[in-house]
Design a protein around this motif. Structure first.
Motif, PDB file in Angstrom:
ATOM      1  N   ARG A  24      31.505  46.512  26.527  1.00 16.78           N
ATOM      2  CA  ARG A  24      32.198  47.446  27.422  1.00 16.78           C
ATOM      3  C   ARG A  24      32.945  46.680  28.508  1.00 16.78           C
ATOM      4  NH1 ARG A  24      29.327  52.787  27.449  1.00 16.78           N
ATOM      5  NH2 ARG A  24      30.250  53.129  29.489  1.00 16.78           N
ATOM      6  N   TRP A  25      34.097  47.207  28.918  1.00 21.00           N
ATOM      7  CA  TRP A  25      34.822  46.602  30.031  1.00 21.00           C
ATOM      8  C   TRP A  25      34.018  46.749  31.309  1.00 21.00           C
ATOM      9  CZ3 TRP A  25      38.342  43.198  29.400  1.00 21.00           C
ATOM     10  CH2 TRP A  25      39.193  43.243  28.303  1.00 21.00           C
ATOM     11  N   ALA A  26      34.027  45.707  32.151  1.00 21.38           N
ATOM     12  CA  ALA A  26      33.330  45.743  33.433  1.00 21.38           C
ATOM     13  C   ALA A  26      34.157  44.975  34.459  1.00 21.38           C
ATOM     14  CB  ALA A  26      31.939  45.117  33.311  1.00 21.38           C
ATOM     15  N   TYR A  27      34.084  45.428  35.712  1.00 21.35           N
ATOM     16  CA  TYR A  27      34.774  44.766  36.819  1.00 21.35           C
ATOM     17  C   TYR A  27      34.004  43.495  37.164  1.00 21.35           C
ATOM     18  CZ  TYR A  27      36.478  43.973  41.601  1.00 21.35           C
ATOM     19  OH  TYR A  27      37.006  43.422  42.752  1.00 21.35           O
ATOM     20  N   ALA A  28      34.697  42.347  37.121  1.00 22.15           N
ATOM     21  CA  ALA A  28      34.047  41.050  37.316  1.00 22.15           C
ATOM     22  C   ALA A  28      34.443  40.388  38.633  1.00 22.15           C
ATOM     23  CB  ALA A  28      34.378  40.126  36.148  1.00 22.15           C
ATOM     24  N   GLY A  29      35.150  41.104  39.499  1.00 19.14           N
ATOM     25  CA  GLY A  29      35.497  40.530  40.801  1.00 19.14           C
ATOM     26  C   GLY A  29      36.990  40.403  40.995  1.00 19.14           C
TER      27      GLY A  29
END
Length: 167
Positions: free
Chosen positions: A123-128
């Motif tokens: 899944r896509w995730a916000y990494a900063g």
């Protein structure tokens, strides 16, 4: 002018056909779709999605209370996607440069960020945030303390987020 059922992300689509399913927990098809859904989650004060859409590393410093406070105290004025790199259905990483406009304590602000996204468990995730290189920062607001909540809305302390290289 946005209609009542239009998605807050500015896509022109109905919420149910745009960010609604992603905010409710469906996987985002692209990094940009996840970015749009995170903006929408701020508009709708949905801290569950804000936390769920972070990488495991980002969740370590997530403050639900700070995120909720920022979401609720801001009037969200609009999102513009400035640029995307990768982040498609077959990619494992992507960048989305965006500008989010909001009003806080009667003053309009624009938060511009190049956000990094990665796939975690498929899944896509916000990494900063990718630190801006070679840009002069002009402060309009009072200086942010290292232990203050980061103004980007990540829910982390400034020193652990956007202030990481400013120390």
């Amino acid at each position: 002018m946005r209609g009542m059922n239009d998605c807050p992300c500015g896509s022109g689509l109905a919420y149910e056909a745009c960010c609604g399913p992603i905010v409710a927990g469906a996987p985002a098809p692209t990094a940009e779709a996840l970015m749009r859904s995170r903006y929408t989650a701020y508009v709708r004060h949905d801290c569950d999605h804000l936390e769920r859409s972070l990488t495991a590393e980002q969740r370590k410093d997530f403050s639900r209370e700070d995120s909720r406070r920022w979401a609720e105290s801001s009037e969200w004025l609009g999102l513009k996607i400035l640029r995307t790199e990768q982040g498609g259905a077959t990619d494992t990483e992507g960048l989305v440069e965006f500008a989010a406009r909001f009003r806080l304590e009667g003053k309009e602000h624009e938060h511009v960020e190049t956000a990094k996204f990665t796939r975690e468990d498929g899944r896509w995730a916000y990494a900063g945030q990718v630190p801006a290189v070679g840009h002069t920062v002009r402060r309009e607001a009072p200086k942010i303390g290292r232990n203050d909540p980061c103004p980007c809305g990540s829910g982390k302390k400034y020193k652990k987020c956007c202030g990481v290289s400013a120390s």
